[in-house]
Design an enzyme around this catalytic site. Structure first.
Site, PDB file in Angstrom:
ATOM      1  N   ASP A  19      -5.576  -5.502   2.347  1.00  0.00           N
ATOM      2  CA  ASP A  19      -6.491  -6.407   1.781  1.00  0.00           C
ATOM      3  C   ASP A  19      -6.697  -7.636   1.225  1.00  0.00           C
ATOM      4  OD1 ASP A  19      -8.322  -4.063   4.059  1.00  0.00           O
ATOM      5  OD2 ASP A  19      -8.116  -3.019   1.580  1.00  0.00           O
ATOM      6  N   ASN A  78       0.994  -1.191  -0.274  1.00  0.00           N
ATOM      7  CA  ASN A  78       0.053  -0.060   0.243  1.00  0.00           C
ATOM      8  C   ASN A  78       0.754   1.154   0.730  1.00  0.00           C
ATOM      9  OD1 ASN A  78      -3.023  -2.036  -0.207  1.00  0.00           O
ATOM     10  ND2 ASN A  78      -2.707  -1.299   2.172  1.00  0.00           N
ATOM     11  N   LYS A 110     -16.662   2.907   9.727  1.00  0.00           N
ATOM     12  CA  LYS A 110     -15.124   2.701   9.563  1.00  0.00           C
ATOM     13  C   LYS A 110     -15.246   2.301  11.373  1.00  0.00           C
ATOM     14  CE  LYS A 110     -13.350   2.364   5.527  1.00  0.00           C
ATOM     15  NZ  LYS A 110     -11.557   2.608   4.982  1.00  0.00           N
ATOM     16  N   LYS A 150      10.715 -17.246  -9.364  1.00  0.00           N
ATOM     17  CA  LYS A 150      10.473 -16.202 -10.162  1.00  0.00           C
ATOM     18  C   LYS A 150       9.382 -16.652 -11.380  1.00  0.00           C
ATOM     19  CE  LYS A 150      11.879 -11.799 -12.847  1.00  0.00           C
ATOM     20  NZ  LYS A 150      12.715 -11.234 -13.411  1.00  0.00           N
ATOM     21  N   PHE A 175      -7.237   5.320  11.665  1.00  0.00           N
ATOM     22  CA  PHE A 175      -7.350   5.699  10.499  1.00  0.00           C
ATOM     23  C   PHE A 175      -8.039   5.101   9.662  1.00  0.00           C
ATOM     24  CE2 PHE A 175      -4.275   8.502  11.111  1.00  0.00           C
ATOM     25  CZ  PHE A 175      -3.554   8.692  12.473  1.00  0.00           C
ATOM     26  N   LYS A 199     -16.335  -1.350  13.356  1.00  0.00           N
ATOM     27  CA  LYS A 199     -14.298  -1.864  14.170  1.00  0.00           C
ATOM     28  C   LYS A 199     -15.145  -0.674  15.410  1.00  0.00           C
ATOM     29  CE  LYS A 199     -12.248  -1.619   9.804  1.00  0.00           C
ATOM     30  NZ  LYS A 199     -10.550  -1.860   8.833  1.00  0.00           N
TER      31      LYS A 199
HETATM   32  N1  CTP Z   1      -7.493  -2.723   8.989  1.00  0.00           N
HETATM   33  C1  CTP Z   1      -7.059  -3.346   9.379  1.00  0.00           C
HETATM   34  N2  CTP Z   1      -6.947  -4.352   8.967  1.00  0.00           N
HETATM   35  C2  CTP Z   1      -7.379  -4.018   7.183  1.00  0.00           C
HETATM   36  C3  CTP Z   1      -7.140  -3.627   6.903  1.00  0.00           C
HETATM   37  C4  CTP Z   1      -7.190  -2.171   7.722  1.00  0.00           C
HETATM   38  O1  CTP Z   1      -6.285  -3.959  10.968  1.00  0.00           O
HETATM   39  N3  CTP Z   1      -6.387  -5.634   7.193  1.00  0.00           N
HETATM   40  C5  CTP Z   1      -7.291  -1.081   9.254  1.00  0.00           C
HETATM   41  C6  CTP Z   1      -6.039   0.610   9.548  1.00  0.00           C
HETATM   42  O2  CTP Z   1      -5.127   0.150   9.703  1.00  0.00           O
HETATM   43  C7  CTP Z   1      -7.811   1.383   9.389  1.00  0.00           C
HETATM   44  C8  CTP Z   1      -8.550   1.171   9.384  1.00  0.00           C
HETATM   45  O3  CTP Z   1      -8.361  -0.275   9.616  1.00  0.00           O
HETATM   46  O4  CTP Z   1      -6.948   1.592  10.774  1.00  0.00           O
HETATM   47  C9  CTP Z   1      -9.364   1.323   8.425  1.00  0.00           C
HETATM   48  O5  CTP Z   1      -8.646   1.460   7.069  1.00  0.00           O
HETATM   49  P1  CTP Z   1      -8.718   1.763   5.627  1.00  0.00           P
HETATM   50  O6  CTP Z   1      -7.849   0.759   4.587  1.00  0.00           O
HETATM   51  O7  CTP Z   1      -8.877   2.772   5.564  1.00  0.00           O
HETATM   52  O8  CTP Z   1     -11.013   0.459   5.800  1.00  0.00           O
HETATM   53  P2  CTP Z   1     -10.520  -0.957   5.178  1.00  0.00           P
HETATM   54  O9  CTP Z   1     -11.055  -1.640   6.232  1.00  0.00           O
HETATM   55  O10 CTP Z   1      -9.530  -1.816   4.648  1.00  0.00           O
HETATM   56  O11 CTP Z   1     -11.743  -0.965   3.850  1.00  0.00           O
HETATM   57  P3  CTP Z   1     -11.403  -0.157   2.823  1.00  0.00           P
HETATM   58  O12 CTP Z   1     -10.314  -0.951   1.828  1.00  0.00           O
HETATM   59  O13 CTP Z   1     -13.010  -1.051   1.607  1.00  0.00           O
HETATM   60  O14 CTP Z   1     -11.358   1.403   2.939  1.00  0.00           O
END
Ligand code: CTP
Length: 388
Positions: free
Chosen positions: A276, A206, A334, A286, A320, A338
């Site tokens: 994700d 990311n 969120k 490879k 975040f 969460k």
């Molecule tokens: N987060 C997490 N574990 C994941 C994905 C995200 O703990 N697998 C946490 C991130 O550290 C952040 C929050 O969840 O504090 C939101 O992450 P974000 O990437 O904005 O959202 P997602 O929950 O992944 O949803 P989307 O990608 O659909 O926006």
């Protein structure tokens, strides 16, 4: 705006020459600086070094100063006094109220906490007399930045090294506006991006430099919290004085470390950009471009969701939300899903930059819209968490 006034007190250790660079950085950052050099510091550096760099006065004696009471004038003038480097001798004198020269007399006449940067031989540092003297200063509300560990000028290896000036600047910025108000708090922060391997060459990751998370960890530690930093890929130096650092390059490693560590933490701040998705079957060899690529992705665990589902009543959970559009709406979803106490919504535009613009949201709605340097924002986020 009135420039903040720093009185730099340099004592006679070999690291005194590093205080010239500190003075230069402070000057460039826009602070007004005056300097006191102890008699012993004059063996290592000279008045002219500091006069030329700070464009301001440098003081060395109670008896040969233009001002008849320089120790009182300088003590009253300063918004913050920084003793860098601080020798075991000056620490001992200050701990016991000795005022036998301009530098120690000024320290005694100052009414606010002083920032100390101890630097010395490892055995002098660990000597119980020095440790007790430093404890005395801490008990009286002074701030001490731990020396770093490494090869010392005396050819010993260990703790006692003058820290990077960049860290001293962060400490100065902190103690001009805040105190060590988080002593006793155990906080976990996650930072940076996770990495999932497709093959030994390619990966899914990311956009994140880790700057915001590391700024939070730094600000929390300087304010006295016991900080555990769990981090993935970062492009920023990690402060050497954090209580614990755990490198977790993949989501699964970050998941296991965070869930294990969460049990003992008062606050958990999930700032990491967690992937994700991950390849269902990472390849050990490879993949050649002639081969057909089948990128079969599966979901990773949502760490923050799991933390929210198992949150203890005494714990605060901060997340975040990095978005490209509908920032507030998605962040609110969120926060609820969460089970968070606070969510920091920001636009993906600021990934990797020094500055950020954020919106703080709790269950009552939008609390504040803030903009600025990531370190200053870190302090403002912490101030908001304290008031939850
Ligand atoms: N987060 C997490 N574990 C994941 C994905 C995200 O703990 N697998 C946490 C991130 O550290 C952040 C929050 O969840 O504090 C939101 O992450 P974000 O990437 O904005 O959202 P997602 O929950 O992944 O949803 P989307 O990608 O659909 O926006």
């Amino acid at each position: 705006m009135l420039k903040q006034r720093i009185l730099l007190c340099v004592t006679g250790g070999i690291a005194a020459y590093k205080a010239i660079d500190l003075a230069s950085r402070l000057h460039k950052a826009g602070y007004q600086i005056r300097t006191i050099l102890s008699e012993d510091a004059l063996h290592f550096v000279s008045k002219i070094n500091f006069e030329a760099i700070t464009h301001s006065s440098v003081h060395t004696s109670l008896w040969e100063d233009e001002d008849p009471i320089p120790h009182i004038s300088l003590a009253d003038w300063a918004d913050l006094i920084v003793v860098a480097p601080a020798t075991a001798n000056t620490i001992a004198k200050a701990a016991h109220g000795l005022a036998d020269n301009l530098l120690t007399a000024t320290l005694l006449a100052h009414t606010k906490p002083i920032l100390w940067i101890p630097a010395m031989n490892v055995n002098m540092y660990h000597n119980s007399i020095t440790q007790t003297n430093m404890d005395l200063l801490k008990e009286r509300g002074h701030y001490l930045l731990d020396p770093s560990v490494g090869m010392l000028a005396c050819a010993y290896e260990g703790k006692g090294k003058y820290p990077p000036n960049a860290e001293i600047l962060y400490a100065i910025r902190t103690y001009l506006t805040h105190s060590r108000d988080l002593i006793g708090k155990k906080v976990m922060v996650t930072a940076g991006a996770t990495i999932e391997h497709i093959d030994p060459m390619r990966m899914i990751t990311n956009r994140s430099s880790g700057k915001m998370g590391i700024s939070l960890a730094r600000a929390l530690a300087l304010r006295g919290a016991e900080v555990t930093l769990v981090y993935g890929s970062v492009s920023e130096e990690i402060p050497y004085y954090l209580a614990e650092t755990i490198y977790t390059p993949s989501v699964d490693e970050m998941h296991d470390a965070v869930i294990r560590e969460a049990k003992t933490k008062d606050w958990i701040i999930m700032c990491a950009a967690v992937s994700d998705f991950k390849p269902a079957l990472p390849q050990t060899k490879k993949i050649k471009k002639s081969e057909e690529l089948d990128l079969n992705l599966v979901s990773t665990p949502d760490i923050l969701f799991e933390l929210g589902a198992n949150k203890k009543a005494s714990q605060l959970l901060i997340g975040f939300a990095a978005e490209t559009q509908d920032i507030v709406e998605y962040a609110k979803q969120k926060l609820k899903k969460k089970n968070l106490d606070l969510i920091v919504a920001n636009s993906l535009e600021n990934a990797g930059k020094e500055t950020n613009s954020i919106i703080l949201i709790d269950s009552s709605g939008e609390l504040a819209k803030l903009e600025g340097n990531k370190f200053d924002l870190a302090h403002q986020i912490i101030d908001t968490v304290i008031n939850i």
